[in-house]
Design an enzyme around this catalytic site. Structure first.
Site, PDB file in Angstrom:
ATOM      1  CE1 TYR A 183     -10.785  67.812 -11.308  1.00 44.12           C
ATOM      2  CE2 TYR A 183      -9.663  66.715 -13.550  1.00 44.12           C
ATOM      3  CZ  TYR A 183      -9.926  66.572 -11.993  1.00 44.12           C
ATOM      4  OH  TYR A 183      -9.998  65.346 -11.265  1.00 44.12           O
ATOM      5  NE  ARG A 325      -7.555  54.065 -13.619  1.00 38.09           N
ATOM      6  CZ  ARG A 325      -8.135  55.295 -14.170  1.00 38.09           C
ATOM      7  NH1 ARG A 325      -7.843  55.511 -15.514  1.00 38.09           N
ATOM      8  NH2 ARG A 325      -8.596  56.054 -13.386  1.00 38.09           N
TER       9      ARG A 325
END
Length: 364
Positions: A183, A325
């Site tokens: 990013y 996750r």
């Protein structure tokens, strides 16, 4: 005594254990505003027994969102919506909550992952013109971003500061700057995406400049009693890209500025990355950085087993471990880890009778 379940000081914030819930995008906001999904999602995670919950990448302006479903914190509407979710969560959980402030740069303006996740053109009803250090697209399927001007950079820093002030008003306990996963801040760091020839490009010092400027500006305006840290990708996993040596230099510079923690991940900048995915594959990067800084270092990446996490702390490979996750898959992972390691966690009184018959309860 389990070291994983020992307290961790991050600045002036004390965590009850060293399990951190990493930021995980939910793509479920409405024009940047938190929705009922966030109450459900964050509520569940806040009852997990972890030491810290960090909210998903939260855009500091509309153009900084990865997708049109991303969470934002740039105006009164987005602030109030997030405040409603936080109020509901805090009513039942004492867990410290931080926020990851972000701008996606050239990886912005995408479809939601479950709808393909592809880049959207500026003319798409859900797309917009992306910004980046240089006019270099992420891949051949992505529109070319606009190279940021000095005015754009100045505005970006102001937007990070404004979001930080709103985070403080919301009572959030910590800020993590998103300098990882390809990013915008990572795009400035990497020579693969930063082709500038001004003071923000070229040399390592120049490529680090915006990250240091954003950190200093946020640190100056955010509550001095609350931590400000950063998440980085320690390598692009691409030859000629951002790497561990440069990450060490950045970590040292941030440490000198009073950065309160560094969260060490990898990758995300280039589709050419070659990642040797296996358990603990990112931990050595955290360890290398831990050896040269005073601030706490958080390791992340395929840390799935309680003893695995315990060993990372015991062997001083990192000061904390982050789950993403794994804790979505098992929202009570800290409970189960505490049971295995002979420790306890805090949980709601409504769940005190939840342990299977005949097994000791890890919750208190």
């Amino acid at each position: 005594m389990s070291q994983l379940f020992s307290p961790l000081n991050i600045g002036q914030l004390t965590l009850s254990n060293r399990i951190i819930i990493a930021p995980m995008c939910q793509y479920s906001a409405n024009n940047g505003a938190a929705s009922d999904w966030h109450k459900i999602h964050l509520g569940q995670l806040s009852l997990s027994g972890a030491g810290l919950l960090i909210l998903e990448a939260t855009a500091v302006n509309p153009e900084g969102r990865i997708s049109y479903g991303d969470l934002g914190l740039w105006d009164n509407e987005t602030q109030q919506a997030l405040g409603k979710s936080l109020k509901a969560v805090r009513h039942y959980s004492p867990m410290p909550i931080g926020i990851q402030l972000a701008h996606a740069g050239r990886k912005a303006s995408t479809e939601k992952p479950w709808d393909g996740g592809g880049a959207l053109s500026p003319t798409d009803e859900n797309g917009w013109q992306t910004l980046a250090p240089s006019a270099v697209a992420y891949d051949e399927n992505s529109p070319e971003p606009k190279a940021m001007s000095q005015s754009d950079i100045d505005s970006l820093i102001k937007d990070f500061v404004s979001a930080a002030k709103r985070a403080d008003e919301l009572g959030l306990d910590l800020i993590e700057l998103h300098g990882a996963h390809g990013y915008l801040l990572h795009q400035f760091l990497s020579p693969l995406s930063n082709k500038r020839d001004d003071e923000y490009g070229g040399s390592l010092q120049n490529r680090m400049r915006i990250v240091l400027e954003v950190f200093k500006a946020v640190r100056a305006e955010f509550n001095s009693n609350k931590p400000v840290g950063i998440r980085i990708s320690a390598t692009d996993w691409v030859e000629g890209g951002w790497d561990l040596e440069q990450s060490v230099a950045l970590a040292k510079a941030l440490d000198e500025l009073g950065c309160d923690f560094i969260h060490v991940s990898t990758a995300g900048l280039s589709p050419e990355q070659q990642i040797p995915v296996k358990p603990n594959f990112q931990v050595p990067f955290a360890t290398a950085i831990k050896e040269v800084v005073n601030m706490p270092v958080i390791a992340v990446g395929l840390i799935t087993q309680p003893q695995q996490a315990e060993d990372i702390i015991n062997e001083q490979q990192a000061d904390g471990v982050a789950l993403a996750r794994g804790i979505l898959y098992d929202p009570h992972w800290p409970w189960h880890a505490a049971a295995e390691l002979g420790a306890t966690v805090t949980a709601p009184k409504q769940y005190l009778r939840s342990s299977p018959h005949g097994k000791p309860s890890p919750i208190k």
